[in-house]
Design a protein around this motif. Structure first.
Motif, PDB file in Angstrom:
ATOM      1  N   ILE A   7      -0.825   4.854   6.136  1.00 58.19           N
ATOM      2  CA  ILE A   7       0.303   4.822   5.202  1.00 58.19           C
ATOM      3  C   ILE A   7      -0.110   5.559   3.934  1.00 58.19           C
ATOM      4  O   ILE A   7      -0.967   5.087   3.187  1.00 58.19           O
ATOM      5  N   VAL A   8       0.485   6.717   3.693  1.00 55.08           N
ATOM      6  CA  VAL A   8       0.135   7.511   2.511  1.00 55.08           C
ATOM      7  C   VAL A   8       1.301   7.437   1.524  1.00 55.08           C
ATOM      8  O   VAL A   8       2.332   8.092   1.696  1.00 55.08           O
ATOM      9  N   ASP A  16       2.354  -2.062   0.491  1.00 52.82           N
ATOM     10  CA  ASP A  16       2.222  -3.458   0.901  1.00 52.82           C
ATOM     11  C   ASP A  16       3.383  -3.885   1.797  1.00 52.82           C
ATOM     12  O   ASP A  16       3.182  -4.593   2.798  1.00 52.82           O
ATOM     13  N   MET A  17       4.586  -3.452   1.434  1.00 53.09           N
ATOM     14  CA  MET A  17       5.760  -3.815   2.238  1.00 53.09           C
ATOM     15  C   MET A  17       5.669  -3.224   3.638  1.00 53.09           C
ATOM     16  O   MET A  17       5.908  -3.906   4.641  1.00 53.09           O
ATOM     17  N   VAL A  18       5.297  -1.945   3.706  1.00 49.07           N
ATOM     18  CA  VAL A  18       5.183  -1.280   5.007  1.00 49.07           C
ATOM     19  C   VAL A  18       4.050  -1.889   5.823  1.00 49.07           C
ATOM     20  O   VAL A  18       4.194  -2.141   7.026  1.00 49.07           O
ATOM     21  N   ALA A  19       2.913  -2.143   5.174  1.00 49.27           N
ATOM     22  CA  ALA A  19       1.766  -2.728   5.878  1.00 49.27           C
ATOM     23  C   ALA A  19       2.117  -4.096   6.462  1.00 49.27           C
ATOM     24  O   ALA A  19       1.722  -4.432   7.591  1.00 49.27           O
ATOM     25  N   TYR A  20       2.875  -4.892   5.709  1.00 47.21           N
ATOM     26  CA  TYR A  20       3.293  -6.211   6.188  1.00 47.21           C
ATOM     27  C   TYR A  20       4.156  -6.068   7.444  1.00 47.21           C
ATOM     28  O   TYR A  20       3.959  -6.773   8.437  1.00 47.21           O
ATOM     29  N   ALA A  21       5.112  -5.134   7.405  1.00 47.26           N
ATOM     30  CA  ALA A  21       5.979  -4.910   8.553  1.00 47.26           C
ATOM     31  C   ALA A  21       5.173  -4.430   9.762  1.00 47.26           C
ATOM     32  O   ALA A  21       5.434  -4.844  10.897  1.00 47.26           O
ATOM     33  N   LEU A  22       4.187  -3.564   9.515  1.00 49.12           N
ATOM     34  CA  LEU A  22       3.384  -3.037  10.621  1.00 49.12           C
ATOM     35  C   LEU A  22       2.529  -4.122  11.254  1.00 49.12           C
ATOM     36  O   LEU A  22       2.385  -4.167  12.483  1.00 49.12           O
ATOM     37  N   ARG A  23       1.942  -4.983  10.435  1.00 48.73           N
ATOM     38  CA  ARG A  23       1.127  -6.064  10.994  1.00 48.73           C
ATOM     39  C   ARG A  23       1.980  -6.995  11.866  1.00 48.73           C
ATOM     40  O   ARG A  23       1.540  -7.439  12.925  1.00 48.73           O
ATOM     41  N   LYS A  24       3.226  -7.276  11.411  1.00 48.57           N
ATOM     42  CA  LYS A  24       4.115  -8.109  12.211  1.00 48.57           C
ATOM     43  C   LYS A  24       4.507  -7.405  13.508  1.00 48.57           C
ATOM     44  O   LYS A  24       4.802  -8.057  14.516  1.00 48.57           O
ATOM     45  N   VAL A  30      -3.379   1.155   7.627  1.00 54.08           N
ATOM     46  CA  VAL A  30      -4.467   1.598   6.749  1.00 54.08           C
ATOM     47  C   VAL A  30      -3.836   2.309   5.554  1.00 54.08           C
ATOM     48  O   VAL A  30      -3.178   3.340   5.730  1.00 54.08           O
ATOM     49  N   PRO A  31      -4.003   1.775   4.324  1.00 48.71           N
ATOM     50  CA  PRO A  31      -3.329   2.359   3.168  1.00 48.71           C
ATOM     51  C   PRO A  31      -4.124   3.488   2.514  1.00 48.71           C
ATOM     52  O   PRO A  31      -5.353   3.525   2.563  1.00 48.71           O
ATOM     53  N   ALA A  32      -3.375   4.424   1.905  1.00 48.93           N
ATOM     54  CA  ALA A  32      -3.969   5.491   1.097  1.00 48.93           C
ATOM     55  C   ALA A  32      -2.984   5.839  -0.007  1.00 48.93           C
ATOM     56  O   ALA A  32      -1.790   6.001   0.260  1.00 48.93           O
ATOM     57  N   GLY A  33      -3.488   5.950  -1.256  1.00 47.24           N
ATOM     58  CA  GLY A  33      -2.607   6.201  -2.383  1.00 47.24           C
ATOM     59  C   GLY A  33      -2.409   7.659  -2.724  1.00 47.24           C
ATOM     60  O   GLY A  33      -1.502   8.006  -3.486  1.00 47.24           O
ATOM     61  N   ASP A  34      -3.257   8.531  -2.167  1.00 49.81           N
ATOM     62  CA  ASP A  34      -3.131   9.957  -2.458  1.00 49.81           C
ATOM     63  C   ASP A  34      -3.811  10.759  -1.355  1.00 49.81           C
ATOM     64  O   ASP A  34      -4.317  10.203  -0.375  1.00 49.81           O
ATOM     65  N   ARG A  45     -11.640   7.592  10.825  1.00 51.63           N
ATOM     66  CA  ARG A  45     -11.047   7.460  12.170  1.00 51.63           C
ATOM     67  C   ARG A  45      -9.659   8.090  12.162  1.00 51.63           C
ATOM     68  O   ARG A  45      -8.843   7.772  11.293  1.00 51.63           O
ATOM     69  N   VAL A  46      -9.398   8.958  13.116  1.00 54.34           N
ATOM     70  CA  VAL A  46      -8.102   9.630  13.177  1.00 54.34           C
ATOM     71  C   VAL A  46      -7.028   8.609  13.557  1.00 54.34           C
ATOM     72  O   VAL A  46      -7.179   7.888  14.550  1.00 54.34           O
ATOM     73  N   PRO A  47      -5.963   8.513  12.785  1.00 49.13           N
ATOM     74  CA  PRO A  47      -4.918   7.521  13.080  1.00 49.13           C
ATOM     75  C   PRO A  47      -4.072   7.932  14.278  1.00 49.13           C
ATOM     76  O   PRO A  47      -4.069   9.086  14.704  1.00 49.13           O
ATOM     77  N   ASP A  48      -3.338   6.959  14.797  1.00 52.75           N
ATOM     78  CA  ASP A  48      -2.416   7.231  15.899  1.00 52.75           C
ATOM     79  C   ASP A  48      -1.093   7.781  15.388  1.00 52.75           C
ATOM     80  O   ASP A  48      -0.348   8.430  16.142  1.00 52.75           O
ATOM     81  N   LEU A  49      -0.785   7.524  14.104  1.00 49.90           N
ATOM     82  CA  LEU A  49       0.444   8.014  13.481  1.00 49.90           C
ATOM     83  C   LEU A  49       0.260   7.961  11.972  1.00 49.90           C
ATOM     84  O   LEU A  49      -0.457   7.096  11.459  1.00 49.90           O
ATOM     85  N   ILE A  50       0.922   8.874  11.262  1.00 46.33           N
ATOM     86  CA  ILE A  50       0.848   8.912   9.803  1.00 46.33           C
ATOM     87  C   ILE A  50       2.243   8.718   9.217  1.00 46.33           C
ATOM     88  O   ILE A  50       3.179   9.410   9.609  1.00 46.33           O
ATOM     89  N   LEU A  51       2.363   7.746   8.291  1.00 45.03           N
ATOM     90  CA  LEU A  51       3.570   7.575   7.487  1.00 45.03           C
ATOM     91  C   LEU A  51       3.285   8.219   6.141  1.00 45.03           C
ATOM     92  O   LEU A  51       2.392   7.776   5.415  1.00 45.03           O
ATOM     93  N   LEU A  52       4.012   9.258   5.809  1.00 43.36           N
ATOM     94  CA  LEU A  52       3.668  10.111   4.670  1.00 43.36           C
ATOM     95  C   LEU A  52       4.802  10.175   3.657  1.00 43.36           C
ATOM     96  O   LEU A  52       5.912  10.596   3.992  1.00 43.36           O
ATOM     97  N   ASP A  53       4.513   9.777   2.423  1.00 46.03           N
ATOM     98  CA  ASP A  53       5.513   9.853   1.358  1.00 46.03           C
ATOM     99  C   ASP A  53       5.709  11.304   0.927  1.00 46.03           C
ATOM    100  O   ASP A  53       4.762  12.094   0.889  1.00 46.03           O
TER     101      ASP A  53
END
Length: 233
Positions: A7-8, A16-24, A30-34, A45-53
């Motif tokens: 999650i970028v 936090d909101m997205v991470a909560y939904a993903l855990r459920k 895995v969060p990243a701010g920039d 570790r290469v992710p399986d998918l990237i959510l990118l702002d």
């Protein structure tokens, strides 16, 4: 094993909101701010998918998407853009940068998870596809790679995941004309989230990918009907 989702986003509340939904949803967020933090997570570790702002400090999401599509490590990782920009030109810009889908803020957790699963399902189907050759193009399904065979030499073709799916469908259904709507059904799975304009964007990207190998004329526009893939120029 849980799918690892990067999650970028520079807004902690969104992460936090997205991470909560993903855990459920039984994902491993895995969060990243920039961009710097995102690159560090990918190196680990290469992710399986990237959510990118779309909007990030220093480097925009569009710039990051273009960079990741050029790099071997991330070329095939699905990317979903998270954006407050809902205008058509903005959405097209994201698609042309190589993202696989986009979600306009504010969005529901249910919508986000549905789009993620759809994108990853298409990615899995790609991995199961077999090999095929048409004219000077060859797809090695097991290796998930495309080769241009010119003058007896096979040259790897650098191609994004959506263009790979589109090309594979064309090569397994040559010499037939398909409308935009039919291509959406076959390549994108008939998702209600994808517009017909999306097809035109990825057709342009596919031609641009094939152009250095002088194979772009194989992707043909049939006026008033749609698109056709043909070994006969």
């Amino acid at each position: 094993m849980q799918k690892r989702i990067l999650i970028v986003d520079d807004e902690p509340a969104i992460r936090d909101m997205v991470a909560y939904a993903l855990r459920k949803g039984d994902f491993d967020p895995v969060p990243a701010g920039d961009a710097r933090e995102a690159q560090a997570q990918i190196a680990e570790r290469v992710p399986d998918l990237i959510l990118l702002d779309w909007m990030l400090p220093g480097t925009s999401g569009l710039e990051l998407a273009r960079r990741w599509r050029r790099e071997a490590l991330t070329r095939d990782v699905p990317i979903i853009m998270l954006t407050a920009r809902g205008e058509e030109n903005d959405r097209v810009g994201g698609l042309e940068a190589g993202v696989d889908d986009y979600v306009v803020k504010p969005f529901s957790a249910r919508e986000l998870l549905a789009r993620m699963r759809a994108v990853m399902r298409r990615s899995r189907e790609d991995d199961e596809d077999g090999s095929v050759q048409v004219g000077g193009l060859r797809i090695d399904g097991a290796a998930h790679r495309v080769f241009a065979e010119v003058d007896g030499a096979a040259t790897p073709v650098q191609i994004g995941p959506t263009e790979y799916r589109l090309l594979h469908f064309f090569m397994t259904h040559p010499e037939r004309v398909y409308t935009r709507s039919q291509l959406l059904d076959h390549v994108w799975g008939g998702s209600v989230y994808v517009e017909e304009r999306t097809v035109d964007v990825h057709i342009r990207r596919l031609r641009k990918t094939l152009e250095p190998h002088r194979l772009d004329p194989m992707v043909q526009t049939v006026r008033g009907a749609g698109y056709r893939f043909s070994a006969a120029a």
